[in-house]
Motif scaffolding. Structure first.
Motif, short mmCIF file in Angstrom:
data_model
loop_
_atom_site.label_atom_id
_atom_site.label_comp_id
_atom_site.label_asym_id
_atom_site.label_seq_id
_atom_site.Cartn_x
_atom_site.Cartn_y
_atom_site.Cartn_z
N HIS A 108 0.83 -1.21 0.00
CA HIS A 108 0.00 0.00 0.00
C HIS A 108 0.87 1.26 0.00
O HIS A 108 0.57 2.23 -0.70
N VAL A 167 -5.32 4.21 4.74
CA VAL A 167 -4.70 3.01 4.15
C VAL A 167 -5.49 1.79 4.61
O VAL A 167 -5.49 1.44 5.79
N TRP A 193 -5.39 -1.59 4.80
CA TRP A 193 -4.43 -2.68 4.66
C TRP A 193 -4.88 -3.99 5.31
O TRP A 193 -4.23 -5.02 5.14
#
Length: 200
Positions: free
Chosen positions: A87, A124, A126
């Motif tokens: 990412h 993000v 993730w």
């Protein structure tokens, strides 16, 4: 003194010979598959040589061992950093050469505040285990013996983090594989004062 377990990470060492370890020692307990890889530099030799650093003594501290996946209760067997790396790369920060974990450095009694990091990645997504997180990164250096290592301060924003918080005196650093580092070791940490404020 206990050897540091597999709970810290790597970025780039300038002009290094990666066919040889930086130090002797039995860390990590088995060869890491990234051991012979070429690390990616995200700041140049010229920029790091001209950078004005704020230098502090830092002491290596045990971490939560979530970043490396070494904690017995970790929901991320391969480590959280390994899951986050793709990412970060997609947003412009290539940490493909990193050893997956964090080096936890205490600068107590000082505290730090991230004020203008080089990179900030928001939302993000993730992991499916919790909502997206914000992360910031600031270039730094670690002086170990006669070597100076380029590294990154890794800062998961506490406002989006669910668990495993750090105190305001502990920085998480992504740095090259350093097999002789032990808990309690004193290192010199060079920080960018334009990006990280040091508080008394």
């Amino acid at each position: 003194m206990r050897k540091l377990p597999s709970s810290y990470t790597a970025q780039a060492l300038q002009s290094a010979d990666f066919t040889q370890p930086l130090h002797t020692g039995d860390y990590p307990p088995a060869p890491h598959p990234q051991e012979s890889r070429t690390f990616s530099l995200k700041f140049s030799r010229s920029s790091s040589m001209t950078q004005s650093w704020r230098s502090l003594t830092a002491i290596v501290q045990p971490g939560h061992r979530i970043a490396s996946g070494q904690a017995t209760d970790s929901p991320y067997p391969g480590g959280s950093v390994a899951l986050q790396q793709p990412h970060f790369a997609a947003r412009g920060l290539d940490l493909a050469g990193c050893f997956c974990g964090t080096l936890n450095l205490s600068i107590a009694p000082h505290r730090f505040e991230m004020v203008a990091p080089r990179y900030t990645f928001r939302s993000v997504d993730w992991t499916p285990h919790h909502p997206p997180e914000h992360f910031s990164f600031s270039a730094c250096q670690i002086a170990i013996g006669d070597r100076t290592v380029d590294a990154w301060v890794y800062y998961p924003h506490p406002e989006t983090k669910r668990t495993h918080f750090q105190d305001a005196s502990t920085l998480e650093v992504l740095a090259p594989w350093l097999p002789s580092v032990q808990y309690g070791d004193r290192l010199t940490l060079h920080l960018n004062p334009d990006e990280i404020a040091i508080l008394a």
